[in-house]
Scaffold this active site. Sequence first.
Site, short mmCIF file in Angstrom:
data_model
loop_
_atom_site.label_atom_id
_atom_site.label_comp_id
_atom_site.label_asym_id
_atom_site.label_seq_id
_atom_site.Cartn_x
_atom_site.Cartn_y
_atom_site.Cartn_z
N GLU A 1 26.55 -94.15 -51.76
CA GLU A 1 27.85 -94.24 -52.44
C GLU A 1 28.92 -94.89 -51.54
O GLU A 1 30.08 -94.50 -51.56
CB GLU A 1 28.28 -92.89 -53.01
CG GLU A 1 27.27 -92.42 -54.06
CD GLU A 1 27.78 -91.40 -55.05
OE1 GLU A 1 28.99 -91.30 -55.24
OE2 GLU A 1 26.93 -90.72 -55.66
N GLU B 1 31.39 -97.59 -43.14
CA GLU B 1 32.12 -98.84 -42.89
C GLU B 1 32.83 -99.31 -44.17
O GLU B 1 33.95 -99.82 -44.12
CB GLU B 1 31.16 -99.93 -42.39
CG GLU B 1 30.57 -99.67 -41.00
CD GLU B 1 29.53 -98.54 -40.94
OE1 GLU B 1 29.00 -98.14 -42.01
OE2 GLU B 1 29.24 -98.07 -39.83
N1 CAA Z 1 38.70 -99.39 -59.03
C1 CAA Z 1 39.03 -100.37 -59.89
N2 CAA Z 1 38.94 -101.69 -59.56
C2 CAA Z 1 38.49 -101.97 -58.32
C3 CAA Z 1 38.14 -100.99 -57.39
C4 CAA Z 1 38.28 -99.65 -57.79
N3 CAA Z 1 37.96 -98.64 -56.98
N4 CAA Z 1 37.74 -101.58 -56.25
C5 CAA Z 1 37.84 -102.91 -56.46
N5 CAA Z 1 38.30 -103.15 -57.71
C6 CAA Z 1 38.59 -104.43 -58.34
C7 CAA Z 1 39.57 -105.25 -57.49
O1 CAA Z 1 40.91 -104.93 -57.80
C8 CAA Z 1 39.21 -106.67 -57.91
O2 CAA Z 1 39.79 -106.97 -59.16
P1 CAA Z 1 41.01 -108.05 -59.31
O3 CAA Z 1 40.44 -109.35 -58.82
O4 CAA Z 1 41.33 -108.03 -60.76
O5 CAA Z 1 42.11 -107.54 -58.43
C9 CAA Z 1 37.71 -106.59 -58.12
O6 CAA Z 1 37.40 -105.22 -58.39
C10 CAA Z 1 36.92 -107.07 -56.93
O7 CAA Z 1 37.32 -106.26 -55.86
P2 CAA Z 1 37.13 -106.69 -54.34
O8 CAA Z 1 37.57 -108.12 -54.16
O9 CAA Z 1 37.77 -105.66 -53.49
O10 CAA Z 1 35.54 -106.66 -54.21
P3 CAA Z 1 34.64 -106.78 -52.94
O11 CAA Z 1 33.50 -107.63 -53.30
O12 CAA Z 1 35.44 -107.12 -51.73
O13 CAA Z 1 34.04 -105.30 -52.81
C11 CAA Z 1 33.88 -103.11 -51.94
C12 CAA Z 1 34.76 -104.19 -52.56
C13 CAA Z 1 34.82 -101.94 -51.70
C14 CAA Z 1 33.28 -103.54 -50.63
C15 CAA Z 1 32.76 -102.73 -52.93
O14 CAA Z 1 31.83 -103.77 -53.07
C16 CAA Z 1 32.02 -101.48 -52.54
O15 CAA Z 1 32.51 -100.36 -52.75
N6 CAA Z 1 30.79 -101.59 -51.97
C17 CAA Z 1 29.93 -100.45 -51.74
C18 CAA Z 1 29.01 -100.24 -52.89
C19 CAA Z 1 28.50 -98.83 -52.99
O16 CAA Z 1 29.23 -97.87 -52.82
N7 CAA Z 1 27.23 -98.70 -53.34
C20 CAA Z 1 26.67 -97.43 -53.58
C21 CAA Z 1 25.55 -97.55 -54.52
S1 CAA Z 1 25.49 -96.28 -55.74
C22 CAA Z 1 24.79 -94.95 -54.97
O17 CAA Z 1 24.64 -94.90 -53.78
C23 CAA Z 1 24.46 -93.86 -55.90
C24 CAA Z 1 23.34 -93.03 -55.45
O18 CAA Z 1 22.22 -93.34 -55.73
C25 CAA Z 1 23.58 -91.74 -54.78
#
Ligand code: CAA
Length: 380
Positions: A364, A368
């Site tokens: 999740e 980092e």
């Molecule tokens: N809520 C709503 N919108 C969001 C958001 C949020 N929390 N975070 C980003 N956005 C929106 C941004 O505002 C942007 O939209 P606009 O262009 O309209 O402003 C769009 O989404 C893209 O955002 P970013 O440019 O910030 O995207 P990014 O590619 O830089 O990624 C990140 C951001 C935080 C690194 C994200 O990719 C991330 O959280 N990565 C980690 C993924 C993760 O947690 N994976 C877990 C897998 S699921 C799991 O583990 C479940 C399990 O099995 C236990």
Amino acid sequence: MIEFSLTNEQELIQKISREFSQEHLLPGVIERDEKAIFPIEQVKIMGELGFMGMMVPEKWGGSQLDTLSYVIAIEEIAAVELATSTVMSVNNSLVCQLFMDYGTKEQKEKYLKPLAYGKKLGAYSLSEPQSGSDASNMKTYAKKEGNYYIINGTKNWVTNGINSDIVIMFCMTKKDIGYKGVTAFVIEKDTPGLTVGRKEDKLGIRATDTCELYFENCKIPHKNRIGEEGQGFKIAMKVLGGGRIGIAAQAVGLSRAALDASVSFAKERKQFGQTIGEFGAIQNKLANMAVEVDAARLLVWRAAKLKDQGKDYLRESSMAKLYASSTAMKCATDCVQIHGGYGYMREYGVERLMRDAKITQIYEGTSEIQQLVIGRDLLK
Ligand code: CAA
């Protein structure tokens, strides 16, 4: 406003979840870890207790409780078996929450109700072999054909992937436009064209099932799309913001278990003619653990409270996960150290805490990624 006292209802949830963990999780926890056995019976009981859809409104089959009650229950369950709390957390704060926030009435009726009742189990499939932290870099593609989508691609690290009945799956419906091409779908596991991969052999949370999912011309109707085309990435991120509070609560449960085991051992184990708890070196470790467990819990409760109040909680949820998962790793490592040679033996169960703790810093969103979310929020 943060209230430090629990309501009668929250205290009751704490009591029930603690009793459930002692009665139904503790007896087989070492065996389930060693043999990688999924807690099927335990999850069934959790369904009957209303733990699989804790925050879901009653009309959709849930317990209609607040997030604070949910994190209290997760802490109690994780204090005995992190793996079972993972199964619970994915179903509650990812799958059910997503249906609550974005599902149509029909989707809620068909999927949310049985999920919240604990009659069905859900999985959440975002990652792919080449896209973990860089979540929008997906290759799995759903092509529109008439009233259907035809899906091809591979998803990986799917928690509950084997034992679940339905999967929330994110993939591209438009290529080469980055996150704006991501769409969310609900996939029934018995859909032709979906093959479940082998169970992954993991360092920790071995009682959970993690696997790959292969989509080969998997045909699903339009009504299985959740939200609009292109909304999927924001849906995934929003839901993960809440999910991370649950993971942080798990980490608090594990940290507390490590502290409790360490205190008990320090009171009993004698070396050089006195209990090891009488040595300052051990007391220092115990003191630091106790401070960090409480600090982590307060961060979790704050994030939960903000969510319950309908306020922004994105930064606070990442802060809670970052701090609590690092606390879990530290407490588990110190717990093994305090137990010395016994700590290294499987039989004593504390080495499992160290193996299990690690995942809380990875899934999740890695530590980092939490730092990135917090940093960006500070600077916006
Ligand atoms: N809520 C709503 N919108 C969001 C958001 C949020 N929390 N975070 C980003 N956005 C929106 C941004 O505002 C942007 O939209 P606009 O262009 O309209 O402003 C769009 O989404 C893209 O955002 P970013 O440019 O910030 O995207 P990014 O590619 O830089 O990624 C990140 C951001 C935080 C690194 C994200 O990719 C991330 O959280 N990565 C980690 C993924 C993760 O947690 N994976 C877990 C897998 S699921 C799991 O583990 C479940 C399990 O099995 C236990």
